[in-house]
Design an enzyme around this catalytic site. Structure first.
Site, PDB file in Angstrom:
ATOM      1  N   GLY A  66       0.784  -1.248   0.000  1.00 29.11           N
ATOM      2  CA  GLY A  66       0.000   0.000   0.000  1.00 29.11           C
ATOM      3  C   GLY A  66       0.804   1.280   0.000  1.00 29.11           C
ATOM      4  N   HIS A 114      -5.174  14.889   4.006  1.00 34.56           N
ATOM      5  CA  HIS A 114      -5.652  13.513   4.199  1.00 34.56           C
ATOM      6  C   HIS A 114      -7.156  13.572   4.460  1.00 34.56           C
ATOM      7  CE1 HIS A 114      -5.019   9.467   6.572  1.00 34.56           C
ATOM      8  NE2 HIS A 114      -5.377   9.247   5.332  1.00 34.56           N
ATOM      9  N   SER A 157      -5.801   7.473   9.629  1.00 28.29           N
ATOM     10  CA  SER A 157      -5.962   6.188   8.946  1.00 28.29           C
ATOM     11  C   SER A 157      -6.871   5.266   9.752  1.00 28.29           C
ATOM     12  CB  SER A 157      -4.598   5.531   8.772  1.00 28.29           C
ATOM     13  OG  SER A 157      -3.755   6.400   8.046  1.00 28.29           O
ATOM     14  N   ALA A 158      -7.760   4.597   9.040  1.00 27.63           N
ATOM     15  CA  ALA A 158      -8.711   3.659   9.643  1.00 27.63           C
ATOM     16  C   ALA A 158      -9.592   4.320  10.704  1.00 27.63           C
ATOM     17  CB  ALA A 158      -7.995   2.423  10.201  1.00 27.63           C
ATOM     18  N   GLY A 167     -12.488   6.176   9.555  1.00 27.18           N
ATOM     19  CA  GLY A 167     -13.839   6.380   9.037  1.00 27.18           C
ATOM     20  C   GLY A 167     -14.001   7.266   7.816  1.00 27.18           C
ATOM     21  N   LYS A 168     -12.935   7.594   7.080  1.00 26.54           N
ATOM     22  CA  LYS A 168     -13.102   8.450   5.893  1.00 26.54           C
ATOM     23  C   LYS A 168     -13.902   7.747   4.801  1.00 26.54           C
ATOM     24  CE  LYS A 168      -8.714   9.235   5.385  1.00 26.54           C
ATOM     25  NZ  LYS A 168      -8.367   8.482   6.602  1.00 26.54           N
ATOM     26  N   THR A 169     -13.484   6.521   4.439  1.00 26.24           N
ATOM     27  CA  THR A 169     -14.174   5.818   3.355  1.00 26.24           C
ATOM     28  C   THR A 169     -15.649   5.650   3.719  1.00 26.24           C
ATOM     29  OG1 THR A 169     -12.152   4.678   2.742  1.00 26.24           O
ATOM     30  CG2 THR A 169     -14.212   3.700   1.979  1.00 26.24           C
ATOM     31  N   ASN A 170     -15.910   5.300   4.980  1.00 30.97           N
ATOM     32  CA  ASN A 170     -17.292   5.092   5.408  1.00 30.97           C
ATOM     33  C   ASN A 170     -18.117   6.372   5.299  1.00 30.97           C
ATOM     34  OD1 ASN A 170     -18.118   2.297   6.807  1.00 30.97           O
ATOM     35  ND2 ASN A 170     -15.907   2.575   6.854  1.00 30.97           N
TER      36      ASN A 170
HETATM   37  P1  GTP Z   1      -7.697   4.708   5.690  1.00 30.20           P
HETATM   38  O1  GTP Z   1      -8.048   4.078   4.380  1.00 30.20           O
HETATM   39  O2  GTP Z   1      -6.715   3.931   6.473  1.00 30.20           O
HETATM   40  O3  GTP Z   1      -7.286   6.136   5.557  1.00 30.20           O
HETATM   41  O4  GTP Z   1      -9.040   4.604   6.631  1.00 30.20           O
HETATM   42  P2  GTP Z   1     -10.426   5.411   6.634  1.00 30.20           P
HETATM   43  O5  GTP Z   1     -10.273   6.681   7.395  1.00 30.20           O
HETATM   44  O6  GTP Z   1     -10.989   5.501   5.273  1.00 30.20           O
HETATM   45  O7  GTP Z   1     -11.347   4.461   7.563  1.00 30.20           O
HETATM   46  P3  GTP Z   1     -12.575   3.512   7.149  1.00 30.20           P
HETATM   47  O8  GTP Z   1     -13.767   4.285   6.667  1.00 30.20           O
HETATM   48  O9  GTP Z   1     -12.085   2.440   6.260  1.00 30.20           O
HETATM   49  O10 GTP Z   1     -12.950   2.896   8.570  1.00 30.20           O
HETATM   50  C1  GTP Z   1     -12.022   2.205   9.367  1.00 30.20           C
HETATM   51  C2  GTP Z   1     -12.720   1.385  10.411  1.00 30.20           C
HETATM   52  O11 GTP Z   1     -13.532   2.213  11.233  1.00 30.20           O
HETATM   53  C3  GTP Z   1     -13.626   0.303   9.815  1.00 30.20           C
HETATM   54  O12 GTP Z   1     -13.478  -0.893  10.542  1.00 30.20           O
HETATM   55  C4  GTP Z   1     -14.999   0.876   9.994  1.00 30.20           C
HETATM   56  O13 GTP Z   1     -15.982  -0.126  10.110  1.00 30.20           O
HETATM   57  C5  GTP Z   1     -14.872   1.729  11.271  1.00 30.20           C
HETATM   58  N1  GTP Z   1     -15.805   2.887  11.254  1.00 30.20           N
HETATM   59  C6  GTP Z   1     -15.985   3.758  10.233  1.00 30.20           C
HETATM   60  N2  GTP Z   1     -16.949   4.670  10.525  1.00 30.20           N
HETATM   61  C7  GTP Z   1     -17.374   4.381  11.768  1.00 30.20           C
HETATM   62  C8  GTP Z   1     -18.368   4.956  12.638  1.00 30.20           C
HETATM   63  O14 GTP Z   1     -19.039   5.930  12.314  1.00 30.20           O
HETATM   64  N3  GTP Z   1     -18.511   4.378  13.868  1.00 30.20           N
HETATM   65  C9  GTP Z   1     -17.774   3.299  14.250  1.00 30.20           C
HETATM   66  N4  GTP Z   1     -17.985   2.793  15.470  1.00 30.20           N
HETATM   67  N5  GTP Z   1     -16.844   2.712  13.457  1.00 30.20           N
HETATM   68  C10 GTP Z   1     -16.643   3.244  12.239  1.00 30.20           C
HETATM   69  C1  SPV Z   2      -3.738   5.050   5.265  1.00 31.70           C
HETATM   70  O1  SPV Z   2      -3.018   4.371   6.011  1.00 31.70           O
HETATM   71  O2  SPV Z   2      -4.122   6.205   5.589  1.00 31.70           O
HETATM   72  C2  SPV Z   2      -4.202   4.494   3.987  1.00 31.70           C
HETATM   73  C3  SPV Z   2      -3.664   3.198   3.544  1.00 31.70           C
HETATM   74  O3  SPV Z   2      -4.981   5.130   3.302  1.00 31.70           O
HETATM   75  S1  SPV Z   2      -2.087   3.344   2.836  1.00 31.70           S
HETATM   76  O4  SPV Z   2      -2.243   3.527   1.402  1.00 31.70           O
HETATM   77  O5  SPV Z   2      -1.347   2.078   3.098  1.00 31.70           O
HETATM   78  O6  SPV Z   2      -1.378   4.466   3.390  1.00 31.70           O
HETATM   79 MN    MN Z   3      -5.706   7.055   4.423  1.00 29.52          MN
END
Ligand code: GTP
Ligand code: SPV
Ligand code: MN
Length: 580
Positions: free
Chosen positions: A199, A227, A249-250, A252-255
């Protein structure tokens, strides 16, 4: 194929002399090329075919078990002066970094193909888009770059026209974690990555270019590389608004970018412009506009199901590359909280045994073209970008941070961004769940000194009187038993609605020292199973705890010494005074 650009030709020649590949291949970005590489990787075992009846054109890649996330401790910013990289980055002198990397690259592509990947971050005809070229010896990187960027012939044509591009050199090397480095040379617009195929370490258009190098370029040129997701919100009257939100990261952005509004929000539509990175520019009228430099999503798989994120779930039923998920007995991809199927083989390829931990790696990922999402907004391809009404910062904090609050003005908003803290996640190697400062969700991604970055953010107040409103959200407050107080996911629409109402001056607020919070009556909780005491906790500002927090922020700012903007210090002191 080759190029008319002399600098690019020379660089490819130099790299091939150093790395000594068996052959050189220039990527054209075509569908044929993609399919051919997939076939080759199936033959070599780099990819595993998933059930083609139920998951057509879906493949699984298992990365080396030591290579499953970004490696922040091995990521360096190599500026001439150490102070320009700042306390927020690991620094190495450019000459030392070059010497180290030269030794690693020497002969590293023997027996391999050197792929040249011209790519464009952003719509190919956008003045805001920027190009780069990644050289890699990994076909997995090539196919991922095809899904994540505008890659190939058109990008090369733009590079030949403009003559300017970011140079990214990547080799998977031998995957020995002791020989793994991700080096950035912002002053030379160069990236050198060795020893990881994963990644953000290997897809150099993403974090390395679109955030670390671009943030530095943006500071020189007067824009912002962040970001942030970008989401389009259409109300029942057909009016569209755009929000950009920065969560670590991880977190909640994608969600949030793909949210499906609750039943009670009839007529409201959410579409995605971007899910991870935003490039923000002021236009001639002082309106902040955003483009998504990417054209695909590299998303967290675990937790994705039809209840939490149906749009992402539906997107990844076909034409998707999965990395480090588990599989079922009938060879479908499986992950924790998928809510259907059972794992047979874990992410390492072993028969699944709960004693070995989760079946899918917690940072397992999908790679999918953005256009495959049911909520894709065609404006993601608009060269002019979209106008931003609100900027939202956030993080994962089981305590303290309320569900939502609004800054008093832009400068106070910069303080809110700069004060962000969040619990670490599996997206980077190292401990998970440790609260750390993560200003603007950019701790791992700002390619220069945070003090200068904050000064750059503050400077926007002098350049426009039409800037977006700034907010902070926290979906992750927990009670003593570790239960989330807020239902999150689609229900976050209720908070977005309050944010938009505030932007349009349609709703009041409680004025507190940390910012404006919703009046309990204004936050729509109709139909939610949320009791009054939990709601009160979500909308509470505990003064004693906040004084402690602001003191910690002050101490953190001290690390930046004289370089810290005076105006940011004054904002911090103002909040402390109002709290005491
Ligand atoms: P990167 O791709 O790493 O940048 O992550 P991201 O910020 O896009 O996070 P993503 O939306 O993938 O969510 C990461 C985790 O958080 C997943 O396991 C989701 O299920 C959880 N999550 C997302 N939104 C919420 C929310 O509103 N509430 C809770 N409790 N969990 C959430
Ligand atoms: C992050 O970690 O914020 C991501 C995944 O979006 S990566 O492309 O591995 O950095
Ligand atoms: Mn990211």
């Amino acid at each position: 194929m080759t190029t008319q650009n002399a600098a690019l030709k020379k660089w490819v020649d130099e790299v091939s002399k150093l790395t000594k590949p068996d052959q050189i291949y220039w990527c054209d970005g075509s569908e044929n090329e993609y399919q051919r590489l997939i076939k080759e990787m199936l033959a070599s075992g780099d990819l595993i075919e998933l059930n083609q009846r139920t998951y057509p054109n879906c493949y699984l890649h298992r990365s080396d078990p030591s290579d499953v996330a970004r490696v922040e401790h091995l990521t360096f910013v190599c500026t001439d002066n150490e102070e320009d990289a700042g306390p927020n980055n690991h620094w190495m002198a450019p000459a030392d970094a070059h010497a180290k990397m030269r030794a690693l690259y020497d002969g590293c592509m023997k027996g391999r193909t050197l792929y040249v990947i011209p790519y464009c971050m952003g719509p190919i005809d956008s003045p805001y888009a920027r190009c780069g070229v990644e050289i890699t010896d990994s076909p997995y990187v090539v196919v991922n770059m095809k899904l994540m960027t505008r890659m190939g012939k058109d990008a090369l044509a733009r590079i030949e026209q403009e003559g300017r591009f970011v140079k990214g050199l990547h080799s998977t090397g031998d995957l020995n974690p002791d020989r793994r480095f991700i080096m950035h040379f912002p002053e030379q617009l160069e990236i050198q990555s060795f020893g990881s195929g994963y990644g953000g370490n290997a897809l150099l258009g993403k974090k390395c270019h679109a955030l670390r190098i671009a943030s530095w370029q943006a500071s020189q040129e007067g824009w912002l590389a962040e970001h942030m997701l970008i989401v389009e919100i259409e109300n029942p009257q057909g009016e569209k608004r755009y929000i950009a939100a920065a969560f670590p990261s991880a977190c909640g952005k994608t969600n949030l970018a793909m949210l499906i509004p609750p039943e009670s929000y009839k007529g409201w539509k959410i579409r995605t412009i971007g899910d991870d990175i935003a490039w923000l520019h002021l236009d001639a009228k002082g309106q902040l506009r955003a483009i998504n430099p990417e054209s695909g999503y590299f998303g967290v798989v675990p937790g994705t199901n039809p209840k939490t994120n149906k749009n992402a779930y539906d997107s990844i039923q076909h034409d998707t590359i999965y990395t480090n998920v588990a599989t079922t007995a009938d060879n479908e991809p499986w992950w924790e909280d998928k809510k259907s199927g059972t794992p047979a083989i874990d992410w390492k390829g072993r028969p699944y045994d709960p004693a070995n931990g989760p079946a899918a790696h917690p940072n397992s990922r999908f790679t999918v073209p953005a256009k495959q999402s049911p909520c894709y907004s065609p404006l993601a391809d608009d060269p002019a970008g979209v106008p931003i009404s609100a900027i939202v910062f956030g993080g994962r904090r089981r305590e303290l941070a309320p569900l939502v609050y609004q800054s008093k003005d832009w400068k106070h908003g910069v303080l809110i961004g700069a004060s962000c803290a969040s619990e670490t996640t599996a997206a980077a190697t190292g401990a998970v769940g440790v609260t750390r400062r993560d200003p603007m969700a950019m701790k791992p991604f700002c390619g220069y000194n945070f003090a200068d970055y904050w000064a750059h953010w503050l400077s926007f107040a002098d350049r426009s009187d039409n800037l977006p409103e700034i907010f902070h959200v926290n979906w992750f407050r927990q009670d003593r038993d570790g239960k989330f107080l807020w239902p999150g996911f689609g229900e976050n629409m209720r908070v977005l609605k309050w944010i938009l109402d505030r932007c349009e001056g349609q709703v009041g607020a409680q004025d507190t020292p940390i910012g404006y919070l919703p009046l309990a009556a204004d936050l729509d909780t109709a139909g939610l199973q949320i009791n009054n005491s939990d709601l009160a906790s979500l909308l509470q500002v505990d003064k004693a705890q906040w004084i402690e927090e602001l003191d910690a922020v002050g101490e953190y700012f001290d690390e930046y010494g004289d370089r810290l903007p005076e105006a940011l210090r004054r904002e911090q002191e103002k909040v402390v005074n109002n709290l005491s």
